[in-house]
Design an enzyme around this catalytic site. Structure first.
Site, PDB file in Angstrom:
ATOM      1  N   SER A  68      40.795  40.462  42.561  1.00  0.00           N
ATOM      2  CA  SER A  68      40.830  41.085  41.141  1.00  0.00           C
ATOM      3  C   SER A  68      41.454  40.109  40.202  1.00  0.00           C
ATOM      4  CB  SER A  68      41.484  42.391  41.220  1.00  0.00           C
ATOM      5  OG  SER A  68      41.107  43.124  40.085  1.00  0.00           O
ATOM      6  N   ASP A 207      38.703  40.067  33.931  1.00  0.00           N
ATOM      7  CA  ASP A 207      39.648  39.682  35.053  1.00  0.00           C
ATOM      8  C   ASP A 207      38.890  38.933  36.002  1.00  0.00           C
ATOM      9  OD1 ASP A 207      38.364  41.783  36.319  1.00  0.00           O
ATOM     10  OD2 ASP A 207      40.158  42.645  37.346  1.00  0.00           O
ATOM     11  N   ASP A 209      37.554  39.387  39.032  1.00  0.00           N
ATOM     12  CA  ASP A 209      36.269  40.138  39.675  1.00  0.00           C
ATOM     13  C   ASP A 209      35.491  40.786  38.735  1.00  0.00           C
ATOM     14  OD1 ASP A 209      38.067  42.406  39.583  1.00  0.00           O
ATOM     15  OD2 ASP A 209      37.116  43.380  41.133  1.00  0.00           O
ATOM     16  N   ASP A 211      35.985  43.544  36.762  1.00  0.00           N
ATOM     17  CA  ASP A 211      35.926  44.960  36.491  1.00  0.00           C
ATOM     18  C   ASP A 211      36.833  45.578  35.613  1.00  0.00           C
ATOM     19  OD1 ASP A 211      38.092  44.821  38.021  1.00  0.00           O
ATOM     20  OD2 ASP A 211      37.442  46.281  39.513  1.00  0.00           O
TER      21      ASP A 211
END
Length: 296
Positions: A68, A207, A209, A211
């Site tokens: 993440s 960010d 990833d 999400d």
């Protein structure tokens, strides 16, 4: 074994741009194939894209290899069920139980197979565009995008460009090591400066990833998840049925709760974490929820 027992025979694997993603992708692929599960490799794709494809392709699980918003040294795994939602705690416990046991491999005749889904990103791009009415175009907008040198580095600029916007890109040159490095939604100073410098209409920072989202307005103000929930609630003309209520978290600003109630919404607080928000949304059959970190 957990997946096989539940009739799941295929797993999608997506990842962000960390250098360790190659290694973990290969290891996961080997482990799943040796357990008799087929694998579909998606390549770098935002986490919500894996959730979408898992649901779209039916009766499959999805795995995201990502840490993440953390730096490149870290990595981790997120698992989605056949509904495109994070797996339940009971399923997590079953998998944890198997991890502590010796690995068993199926007979050679039952090994899984692997293939690559070459149009994975294109499918997700079309889905995202389909959420914008045909009557709306972005022709007059200049938008700065910061993709955190992460999973959304190709997908997100393409979506905004195909909707007609002029796009100024930063954080779209991943090298395996620069994910989230002084950029992205957790480091919004970079995009703030760029929005002001380019005299853009607004900026969107994601960010690693893809999400979490932070917005920057034309004056350089940073808008977090609470701000976005209020903007979405304020702009939405419909306050009934699945739009009757909005879900935040215990971290949501009290002013957000008051503001949304004044607009006529019910407001519920979940524990921190997108899975907890999603659970309440499903229980209430509501559409909109989020947390200050930018999970919307």
């Amino acid at each position: 074994s957990v997946m096989s027992a539940e009739g799941i025979n295929t797993v999608l694997i997506g990842k962000d741009t960390r250098v360790s993603g190659y290694m973990l992708e290969s290891a996961l692929q080997s482990g799943l194939i040796s357990s008799g599960i087929n694998v579909v490799l998606l390549g770098p794709i935002p986490t919500p894209g894996v959730a979408f494809l898992t649901r779209s392709l039916r009766n499959q699980f999805g795995i995201v290899i990502s840490a993440s918003h953390n730096s490149y040294e870290d990595n981790g795994i997120k698992i989605f069920d056949e509904q495109g939602e994070k797996i339940s705690r009971s399923r997590e416990k079953k998998i944890e139980k198997f991890l502590s046991q010796d690995l068993t491999v199926v007979e050679s005749s039952s090994l899984g197979k692997a293939k690559r889904l070459n149009d994975a990103a294109a499918r997700y791009i079309e889905f995202c565009k389909s959420t914008v009415p045909l009557s709306v175009n972005f022709n007059n907008l200049r938008i700065v995008l910061d993709c955190a040198n992460g999973a959304s580095y190709k997908v997100t600029p393409t979506i905004f460009e195909e909707l007609g916007a002029e796009v100024i890109k930063i954080g779209t040159s991943p090298d395996g090591y620069n994910i989230n490095e002084n950029c992205g939604s957790t480091n919004p100073d970079l995009i703030k400066k760029e929005v002001i410098k380019q005299r853009a209409d607004f900026g969107v920072a994601l960010d690693g990833d893809g999400d979490r989202v932070t917005l920057i307005d034309e004056d350089g103000n940073i808008l977090d998840g609470d701000d976005l929930l209020f903007i979405l609630g304020y702009c939405n003309p419909n306050r009934s049925g699945p739009w009757k209520g909005i879900v935040g978290t215990v971290m949501s600003n009290f002013g957000l709760e008051e503001g949304l109630k004044n607009l006529g919404y019910d407001f519920k607080r979940a524990d921190v974490g997108d899975k907890n928000i999603s659970n309440i949304l499903n229980q209430k059959k509501w559409y909109l929820g989020g947390e200050p970190s930018g999970h919307i």
